[in-house]
Write a protein that holds these residues in place. Sequence first.
Motif, mmCIF file in Angstrom:
data_model
loop_
_atom_site.group_PDB
_atom_site.id
_atom_site.type_symbol
_atom_site.label_atom_id
_atom_site.label_comp_id
_atom_site.label_asym_id
_atom_site.label_seq_id
_atom_site.Cartn_x
_atom_site.Cartn_y
_atom_site.Cartn_z
ATOM 1 N N LEU A 110 0.827 -1.206 0.000
ATOM 2 C CA LEU A 110 0.000 0.000 0.000
ATOM 3 C C LEU A 110 0.863 1.259 0.000
ATOM 4 O O LEU A 110 0.480 2.280 -0.578
ATOM 5 N N ARG A 111 2.015 1.177 0.623
ATOM 6 C CA ARG A 111 2.940 2.316 0.604
ATOM 7 C C ARG A 111 3.454 2.546 -0.810
ATOM 8 O O ARG A 111 3.586 3.690 -1.262
ATOM 9 N N MET A 112 3.752 1.461 -1.516
ATOM 10 C CA MET A 112 4.190 1.569 -2.902
ATOM 11 C C MET A 112 3.074 2.120 -3.785
ATOM 12 O O MET A 112 3.330 2.922 -4.701
ATOM 13 N N VAL A 113 1.851 1.722 -3.535
ATOM 14 C CA VAL A 113 0.707 2.236 -4.291
ATOM 15 C C VAL A 113 0.609 3.746 -4.118
ATOM 16 O O VAL A 113 0.421 4.494 -5.086
ATOM 17 N N ARG A 114 0.739 4.208 -2.876
ATOM 18 C CA ARG A 114 0.625 5.647 -2.606
ATOM 19 C C ARG A 114 1.715 6.450 -3.305
ATOM 20 O O ARG A 114 1.448 7.495 -3.901
ATOM 21 N N VAL A 115 2.954 5.964 -3.216
ATOM 22 C CA VAL A 115 4.044 6.735 -3.817
ATOM 23 C C VAL A 115 3.996 6.654 -5.339
ATOM 24 O O VAL A 115 4.376 7.612 -6.034
ATOM 25 N N ALA A 116 3.511 5.536 -5.892
ATOM 26 C CA ALA A 116 3.354 5.434 -7.348
ATOM 27 C C ALA A 116 2.342 6.467 -7.828
ATOM 28 O O ALA A 116 2.561 7.154 -8.846
ATOM 29 N N TRP A 117 1.231 6.594 -7.097
ATOM 30 C CA TRP A 117 0.250 7.601 -7.484
ATOM 31 C C TRP A 117 0.817 9.010 -7.305
ATOM 32 O O TRP A 117 0.595 9.885 -8.151
ATOM 33 N N LEU A 118 1.563 9.241 -6.215
ATOM 34 C CA LEU A 118 2.130 10.568 -5.973
ATOM 35 C C LEU A 118 3.102 10.956 -7.069
ATOM 36 O O LEU A 118 3.130 12.115 -7.514
ATOM 37 N N PHE A 119 3.897 10.000 -7.533
ATOM 38 C CA PHE A 119 4.804 10.273 -8.647
ATOM 39 C C PHE A 119 4.017 10.655 -9.888
ATOM 40 O O PHE A 119 4.365 11.612 -10.593
ATOM 41 N N TYR A 120 2.962 9.892 -10.170
ATOM 42 C CA TYR A 120 2.081 10.199 -11.304
ATOM 43 C C TYR A 120 1.494 11.606 -11.169
ATOM 44 O O TYR A 120 1.528 12.401 -12.117
ATOM 45 N N PHE A 121 0.982 11.942 -9.997
ATOM 46 C CA PHE A 121 0.350 13.243 -9.794
ATOM 47 C C PHE A 121 1.374 14.379 -9.902
ATOM 48 O O PHE A 121 1.043 15.477 -10.367
ATOM 49 N N SER A 122 2.614 14.117 -9.504
ATOM 50 C CA SER A 122 3.645 15.153 -9.577
ATOM 51 C C SER A 122 3.899 15.597 -11.007
ATOM 52 O O SER A 122 4.335 16.726 -11.249
ATOM 53 N N LYS A 123 3.607 14.716 -11.966
ATOM 54 C CA LYS A 123 3.816 15.068 -13.362
ATOM 55 C C LYS A 123 2.828 16.145 -13.832
ATOM 56 O O LYS A 123 3.125 16.895 -14.769
ATOM 57 N N PHE A 124 1.685 16.199 -13.201
ATOM 58 C CA PHE A 124 0.745 17.270 -13.518
ATOM 59 C C PHE A 124 1.191 18.592 -12.895
ATOM 60 O O PHE A 124 1.010 19.651 -13.479
ATOM 61 N N ILE A 125 1.775 18.518 -11.712
ATOM 62 C CA ILE A 125 2.317 19.732 -11.092
ATOM 63 C C ILE A 125 3.438 20.301 -11.961
ATOM 64 O O ILE A 125 3.562 21.519 -12.122
ATOM 65 N N GLU A 126 4.236 19.414 -12.563
ATOM 66 C CA GLU A 126 5.358 19.853 -13.392
ATOM 67 C C GLU A 126 4.926 20.592 -14.653
ATOM 68 O O GLU A 126 5.747 21.246 -15.303
ATOM 69 N N LEU A 127 3.664 20.521 -15.009
ATOM 70 C CA LEU A 127 3.180 21.286 -16.155
ATOM 71 C C LEU A 127 3.343 22.781 -15.916
ATOM 72 O O LEU A 127 3.360 23.585 -16.864
ATOM 73 N N LEU A 128 3.477 23.171 -14.646
ATOM 74 C CA LEU A 128 3.707 24.583 -14.324
ATOM 75 C C LEU A 128 5.040 25.076 -14.864
ATOM 76 O O LEU A 128 5.220 26.281 -15.059
ATOM 77 N N ASP A 129 5.987 24.159 -15.117
ATOM 78 C CA ASP A 129 7.244 24.565 -15.750
ATOM 79 C C ASP A 129 6.959 25.348 -17.025
ATOM 80 O O ASP A 129 7.541 26.407 -17.279
ATOM 81 N N THR A 130 6.069 24.789 -17.830
ATOM 82 C CA THR A 130 5.737 25.406 -19.111
ATOM 83 C C THR A 130 4.950 26.694 -18.931
ATOM 84 O O THR A 130 5.142 27.659 -19.675
ATOM 85 N N VAL A 131 4.076 26.712 -17.949
ATOM 86 C CA VAL A 131 3.301 27.932 -17.671
ATOM 87 C C VAL A 131 4.249 29.082 -17.343
ATOM 88 O O VAL A 131 4.072 30.212 -17.823
ATOM 89 N N PHE A 132 5.269 28.816 -16.551
ATOM 90 C CA PHE A 132 6.255 29.852 -16.230
ATOM 91 C C PHE A 132 6.975 30.326 -17.485
ATOM 92 O O PHE A 132 7.213 31.523 -17.665
ATOM 93 N N PHE A 133 7.339 29.406 -18.372
ATOM 94 C CA PHE A 133 7.995 29.795 -19.617
ATOM 95 C C PHE A 133 7.095 30.712 -20.441
ATOM 96 O O PHE A 133 7.533 31.719 -20.996
ATOM 97 N N VAL A 134 5.825 30.354 -20.546
ATOM 98 C CA VAL A 134 4.882 31.139 -21.343
ATOM 99 C C VAL A 134 4.720 32.533 -20.761
ATOM 100 O O VAL A 134 4.795 33.537 -21.480
ATOM 101 N N LEU A 135 4.494 32.630 -19.460
ATOM 102 C CA LEU A 135 4.246 33.923 -18.817
ATOM 103 C C LEU A 135 5.483 34.809 -18.812
ATOM 104 O O LEU A 135 5.365 36.028 -18.754
ATOM 105 N N ARG A 136 6.647 34.196 -18.898
ATOM 106 C CA ARG A 136 7.895 34.967 -18.946
ATOM 107 C C ARG A 136 8.372 35.174 -20.388
ATOM 108 O O ARG A 136 9.469 35.673 -20.611
ATOM 109 N N LYS A 137 7.561 34.736 -21.354
ATOM 110 C CA LYS A 137 7.860 34.891 -22.775
ATOM 111 C C LYS A 137 9.174 34.199 -23.149
ATOM 112 O O LYS A 137 9.989 34.727 -23.899
ATOM 113 N N LYS A 138 9.364 32.996 -22.631
ATOM 114 C CA LYS A 138 10.518 32.163 -22.975
ATOM 115 C C LYS A 138 10.069 31.065 -23.934
ATOM 116 O O LYS A 138 10.368 29.880 -23.744
#
Length: 314
Positions: A110-138
């Motif tokens: 169950l601990r592995m299940v939780r961290v596997a999902w957390l890793f998956y969810f972190s990839k959606f948070i990382e989409l903010l990388d691109t948002v920062f590029f766009v807003l900074r005109k990079k």
Amino acid sequence: MLREAITSVTKFYSNLISRTDARVKDYPLMQSPIQMTSILVAYIFFSVYVGPRMMANRKPFGLNRAMITYNLCMVSLNAYIVYEFMMSGWATTFTWRCDLIDPSTSPQALRMVRVAWLFYFSKFIELLDTVFFVLRKKQSQITFLHVFHHSFMPWSWWWGVTLTPAGGMGSFHAMVNAAVHVIMYTYYGLSAAGPRFQKYLWWKKHMTAIQLTQFVLISVHISQYYVMEECYYQFPLWIHLIWMYGFFFFLLFSNFWVQAYIKGNRLPAVDHKPNQNGSTSEHVTIVANGKHHENGHAQHYANGKIVMGKVKKI
């Protein structure tokens, strides 16, 4: 013909949903592939079309404080993910060879299940990388490699977490990826902190080397499956896909390495032009791998038509 195709797709979808691992059914963004696919399609549309046009006649936002906070949070999150993967098996019971999928409801599974999902969810948070590029005109940093990597990872991981959240040897690449992200976001945080931290960023060009090392480790580890006398991994399809993932991204990042550091095609280009008062101004254009390069403080001129991965003057 069309009706048969629709029926086949519907049956496939229903079968997939029915096979969703019961341990992960109630986690966010796990009920249906439609949710996560919609988010990723919107992300691509924003990155390539909406964002650049929205910012075309606007000044870039100064988001240094937000980026410092974001990067430090991502360092902490990825460090926690690495720790949880280690404690879920990689530093405790796994052999680092033929580690099977655990279908049980034991505390470690169950601990592995939780961290596997957390890793998956972190990839959606990382989409903010691109948002920062766009807003900074990079926009020049939003390359095909950047967008493909950010959209493909969460999409592919949904399938793995849905069917095999405690994936045994199939989870090694996630742990390695999270460890690499600890290094990357540390670099980004220092970069966003301002010029006084530039002296600590001498290892900038080694970021791509770290990425390449990641894909070598992933490929070597998963390749053990093909030479073992006995390894009854329950979903061998994941083994093949992970190997192809490591090899494919190794090629992509190798190409970037050659272009940037051997041919010099993507290194900063400085054009000195005299002003009317005789002084010299610098026009610096950075064309970089949008994910694995500095969040930069060099000037970026976007007074032209913005296209995928470059700026075209008109």
